[in-house]
Scaffold this motif. Structure first.
Motif, mmCIF file in Angstrom:
data_model
loop_
_atom_site.group_PDB
_atom_site.id
_atom_site.type_symbol
_atom_site.label_atom_id
_atom_site.label_comp_id
_atom_site.label_asym_id
_atom_site.label_seq_id
_atom_site.Cartn_x
_atom_site.Cartn_y
_atom_site.Cartn_z
ATOM 1 N N UNK A 283 -41.345 17.871 -33.723
ATOM 2 C CA UNK A 283 -42.028 17.596 -34.984
ATOM 3 C C UNK A 283 -40.976 17.759 -36.072
ATOM 4 N N UNK A 284 -40.681 16.651 -36.773
ATOM 5 C CA UNK A 284 -39.583 16.698 -37.733
ATOM 6 C C UNK A 284 -40.116 16.453 -39.134
ATOM 7 N N UNK A 285 -39.786 17.368 -40.023
ATOM 8 C CA UNK A 285 -40.175 17.217 -41.426
ATOM 9 C C UNK A 285 -39.076 17.826 -42.284
ATOM 10 N N UNK A 286 -38.548 17.036 -43.197
ATOM 11 C CA UNK A 286 -37.469 17.533 -44.057
ATOM 12 C C UNK A 286 -36.275 17.935 -43.217
ATOM 13 N N UNK A 287 -35.764 19.166 -43.462
ATOM 14 C CA UNK A 287 -34.581 19.615 -42.715
ATOM 15 C C UNK A 287 -34.980 20.547 -41.576
ATOM 16 N N UNK A 288 -36.260 20.457 -41.145
ATOM 17 C CA UNK A 288 -36.716 21.376 -40.103
ATOM 18 C C UNK A 288 -37.188 20.603 -38.868
ATOM 19 N N UNK A 289 -36.696 21.047 -37.702
ATOM 20 C CA UNK A 289 -37.141 20.476 -36.435
ATOM 21 C C UNK A 289 -37.947 21.543 -35.710
#
Length: 372
Positions: A283-289
Motif C-alpha cells: 500500500x503506497x501513499x506519499x513517501x510511505x510503503x
C-alpha cells in the motif's frame, strides 16, 4: 592401455561431468564415463543423450584406447583419496586396475564403442561470449524459467542474438526476466531455447572462468566450447512466446527503495501470509510503503512500514511474496525501482545501480488479486 593421473585433478573434472548423468538411465551404458586416451591426452565424456559433455585431461601415457567406466563407483572411490598419482591399467580380463600409494582396486569396464557419440553440428552459426558474462546471464534468468512439462518452451532460457546485442529471457507466466548485453554482439540474428540442465552445468563451471566461450548453434543443437571442455545439447523445439507484448510500456507509478531493506521486510511479512497464495499487499501513499500479509485461517497477520521515494497515485497492489523474494535476491543493486500502472497490471522491477556498462535487466512480476 595405461595412464597415470593426479587423483584430485581427475576427481575435480569428473565431478563436473557427473552432473550430466541421470539417476535413472534408459541405456545402462549412460551410467558410465567414457575414457578416450590418445597418448598424454585423456578425453572423458558423460551423456544423457540430450546433453553430452567432455573434458580433456592431461595424463602421463603413451598408449591409446577407449573404455567406459562406472561413474558412481569411480567418483565414490576418488573422493576418499588424498592427493596422489593413480595408475590406471586395462587388464585382459575386462577389468581396469587402479593402483594408489596404498592399494589396488579393480573395476569392470564396458567397451568404449558402445557409448553414444555426441552430435556433430552441421553448418552452425558462431558467437563468442566471455564466460563471466554468460554465467551472469544464466544465473540472472534461469530462476524464472518454468517447470511445466505441458509448456516445454517456457522450461528453458530464450537466447536472442543480434548485431545490436544479446538478450536472454526466462518466464513461467507469473514472472519474467529479460537480461540484455549491448556490449557483446553476434554477427547474425539467431534465436533458440536452451534447456535448464545444461545451463545449470555451464553456470557452475563458468562462474570461476575468465575464458571466452564459443557458442555454436543450428536449428536443433547448441555447442559450448571453453578452456578444455565442450558441451553439446539438444535445444527445446518450439516458438518462444512474444514476451515484449507482456511488458507494460506506460507505468506512471514509480517506487524507488533500498533493495536489502525491501527484501528483508517482504521475507518477514510473508511468514504471516497464507500458505497457498503467499500473498502480500503493498500500500503506497506519499513517501510511505506499507507491506502487510494476513492468513485469515490462523489469525496470523503482519504489517511493516518503510520510507520510500514514490511518484504516482496512491495505490494498493498484491504480489506473490515468493516471486518478489526471488527477484530481489537475484539483483545485486543497492536500490531498486518498482514501476506500476494499475493493481491488475504487471509490476516491473529494475535495478537503479550496480550494473555494468551495456548491461540491462528487467524483471516483471504479475500481481495477485487482493481480497479486500
Amino acid at each position: 592401455m595405461k595412464f597415470i593421473v593426479s587423483s584430485t585433478y581427475l576427481l575435480k573434472q569428473l565431478q563436473v561431468l557427473g552432473g550430466v548423468i541421470n539417476n535413472s538411465n534408459t541405456l545402462p551404458i549412460l551410467d558410465n564415463f567414457l575414457f578416450e586416451l590418445e597418448n598424454s591426452k585423456l578425453t572423458v565424456s558423460a551423456s544423457d543423450l540430450e546433453t553430452t559433455m567432455s573434458s580433456v585431461i592431461d595424463v602421463e601415457s603413451d598408449s591409446n584406447g577407449s573404455i567406459a567406466l562406472p561413474a558412481r563407483l569411480l567418483l565414490d572411490t576418488l573422493k576418499t583419496f588424498p592427493e596422489q598419482p593413480l595408475t590406471f591399467v586395462v587388464e585382459d580380463n575386462n577389468t581396469v586396475e587402479i593402483s594408489s600409494n596404498h592399494g589396488k582396486y579393480a573395476l569392470a569396464y564396458a567397451e568404449g564403442n558402445e557409448f553414444p557419440k555426441a552430435v556433430e553440428l552441421e553448418d552452425p552459426s558462431t558467437t563468442m561470449v566471455s564466460g563471466e558474462i554468460l554465467a551472469t546471464a544464466i544465473s540472472k534468468t534461469i530462476f524464472a524459467a518454468g517447470n511445466d512439462d505441458l509448456r516445454p518452451v517456457m522450461s528453458g532460457v530464450f537466447f536472442q542474438f543480434s548485431t545490436d546485442g544479446l538478450t536472454f529471457v526466462a518466464t513461467d507466466a507469473h514472472k519474467l526476466v529479460k537480461y540484455t548485453r549491448e556490449d557483446v554482439k553476434a554477427n547474425q540474428v539467431a534465436e533458440f531455447i536452451m534447456p535448464k540442465k545444461p545451463l545449470n552445468l555451464l553456470k557452475g563451471i563458468l562462474a570461476t572462468s575468465d575464458d571466452d566461450v564459443k557458442i555454436e548453434y543450428n536449428d536443433s543443437n547448441a555447442k559450448f566450447t571453453f578452456e578444455n571442455s565442450e558441451l553439446v545439447c539438444r535445444l527445446i523445439d518450439g516458438k518462444y512466446p512474444n514476451y515484449e507484448a507482456v511488458i507494460p510500456k506506460e507505468n506512471p507509478n514509480k517506487l524507488s527503495i533500498d533493495r536489502t531493506q525491501f527484501l528483508n521486510s517482504v521475507k518477514r511479512v510473508s511468514i504471516f501470509s497464507n500458505k497457498t497464495t503467499h500473498q502480500i499487499r503493498l500500500k503506497i501513499a506519499g513517501a510511505e510503503l506499507n507491506i502487510s500479509a494476513e492468513d485469515i485461517d490462523y489469525s496470523n497477520k503482519a504489517e511493516e512500514r518503510l520510507t520510500c521515494d514514490y511518484q504516482g497515485d496512491d495505490m494498493q497492489i498484491g504480489f506473490n511474496s515468493r516471486f518478489l523474494t526471488e527477484m530481489l535476491t537475484n539483483l545485486n543493486a543497492d536500490e531498486v525501482q518498482l514501476e506500476m500502472s494499475l493493481p491488475n497490471r504487471a509490476g516491473i522491477l529494475t535495478p537503479v545501480d550496480g550494473l555494468d556498462e551495456g548491461e540491462q535487466i528487467t524483471m516483471l512480476v504479475m500481481p495477485v488479486m487482493l481480497n479486500s
